[in-house]
Design a protein around this motif. Structure first.
Motif, PDB file in Angstrom:
ATOM      1  N   SER A 107       0.823  -1.197   0.000  1.00 58.99           N
ATOM      2  CA  SER A 107       0.000   0.000   0.000  1.00 58.99           C
ATOM      3  C   SER A 107       0.863   1.255   0.000  1.00 58.99           C
ATOM      4  O   SER A 107       0.627   2.198  -0.766  1.00 58.99           O
ATOM      5  N   SER A 156       2.511   1.751  -3.300  1.00 53.99           N
ATOM      6  CA  SER A 156       1.581   2.227  -4.329  1.00 53.99           C
ATOM      7  C   SER A 156       1.429   3.745  -4.253  1.00 53.99           C
ATOM      8  O   SER A 156       1.321   4.414  -5.289  1.00 53.99           O
ATOM      9  N   PHE A 157       1.440   4.298  -3.042  1.00 52.19           N
ATOM     10  CA  PHE A 157       1.405   5.760  -2.910  1.00 52.19           C
ATOM     11  C   PHE A 157       2.670   6.382  -3.504  1.00 52.19           C
ATOM     12  O   PHE A 157       2.609   7.407  -4.196  1.00 52.19           O
ATOM     13  N   GLU A 178      -4.842   6.505   5.571  1.00 53.05           N
ATOM     14  CA  GLU A 178      -4.957   6.230   4.141  1.00 53.05           C
ATOM     15  C   GLU A 178      -4.340   4.886   3.793  1.00 53.05           C
ATOM     16  O   GLU A 178      -4.870   4.125   2.974  1.00 53.05           O
ATOM     17  N   GLU A 230      -6.642   2.071   4.923  1.00 56.92           N
ATOM     18  CA  GLU A 230      -7.799   1.910   4.037  1.00 56.92           C
ATOM     19  C   GLU A 230      -7.404   1.220   2.739  1.00 56.92           C
ATOM     20  O   GLU A 230      -8.074   0.300   2.278  1.00 56.92           O
ATOM     21  N   ARG A 231      -6.290   1.656   2.141  1.00 60.47           N
ATOM     22  CA  ARG A 231      -5.875   1.066   0.871  1.00 60.47           C
ATOM     23  C   ARG A 231      -5.438  -0.383   1.052  1.00 60.47           C
ATOM     24  O   ARG A 231      -5.643  -1.221   0.170  1.00 60.47           O
TER      25      ARG A 231
END
Length: 200
Positions: free
Chosen positions: A33, A36-37, A49, A52-53
């Motif tokens: 996650s 990915s950010f 965040e 959640e992801r």
């Protein structure tokens, strides 16, 4: 590229938690996650965040990785482990292989986002995390130089830190400027220059 000898690594970075009995599934989801950010060019994500992801309960993420710096360190440990420089048995072969490996590695979106943040000095937590995770990568380069010294291919007075900076510097600069790997002829030229600069 971060300087592993910088005092920042010794005095400023947050303490990492030991994994112990953590679920590898949760760890992997959280690390991916965060990555990915970073691939999106974001280093300003929040813990909520990421939770959640990743599809992980927020309390779990806060318990294991209480700060964004902890999340970055976890993700970058995962990311940096993908780079392994081969031992070809010769100085020329090692330098050539290292140039090719770093050309691919440094043009990964994760690396481009981190390098941009580091160059701008706008994200202290990203800086600290990158300093830590870069250390074992830099150590691979230094070992490459020491092997060549032991084989009698490189001058004994060669400073491994200088050799590693000469290799990574132009590749990193090109990647950050053009968002692409240097063309093959340029990589070959960089490898040849480094090989000759330090060879006996």
């Amino acid at each position: 590229m971060p300087d592993p000898d910088s005092k920042t690594t010794a005095t400023s970075r947050p303490t990492r938690q030991r994994r112990g009995g953590r679920s590898e599934i949760v760890r992997g989801k959280v690390a991916e996650s965060v990555l990915s950010f970073l691939r999106e060019g974001r280093t300003d994500f929040g813990v909520a965040e990421v939770a959640e992801r990743a599809g992980v309960h927020r309390a779990t993420v806060y318990r294991w990785w209480p700060t964004r710096g902890d999340l970055l360190a976890e993700a970058l440990t995962e990311h940096g482990g993908r780079l392994a420089l081969p031992d070809t048995g010769s100085w020329r072969g090692d330098v050539s292989a290292a140039c090719e490996a770093f050309a691919e590695f440094l043009t990964d979106p994760v690396e481009l986002a981190l390098t941009a943040a580091l160059a701008a000095h706008t994200d202290a937590e990203a800086d600290r995390a990158q300093f830590e995770y870069w250390a074992p990568i830099d150590d691979q380069l230094r070992q490459m130089v020491r092997r060549a010294i032991d084989r009698g291919e490189v001058r004994p007075t060669t400073d491994p830190r200088v050799a590693s900076l000469l290799l990574i510097g132009p590749i990193s600069t090109y990647a950050l400027t053009f968002r692409a790997a240097p063309p093959p002829d340029m990589l070959a030229g960089i490898a040849e220059a480094i090989t000759r600069a330090h060879a006996l």
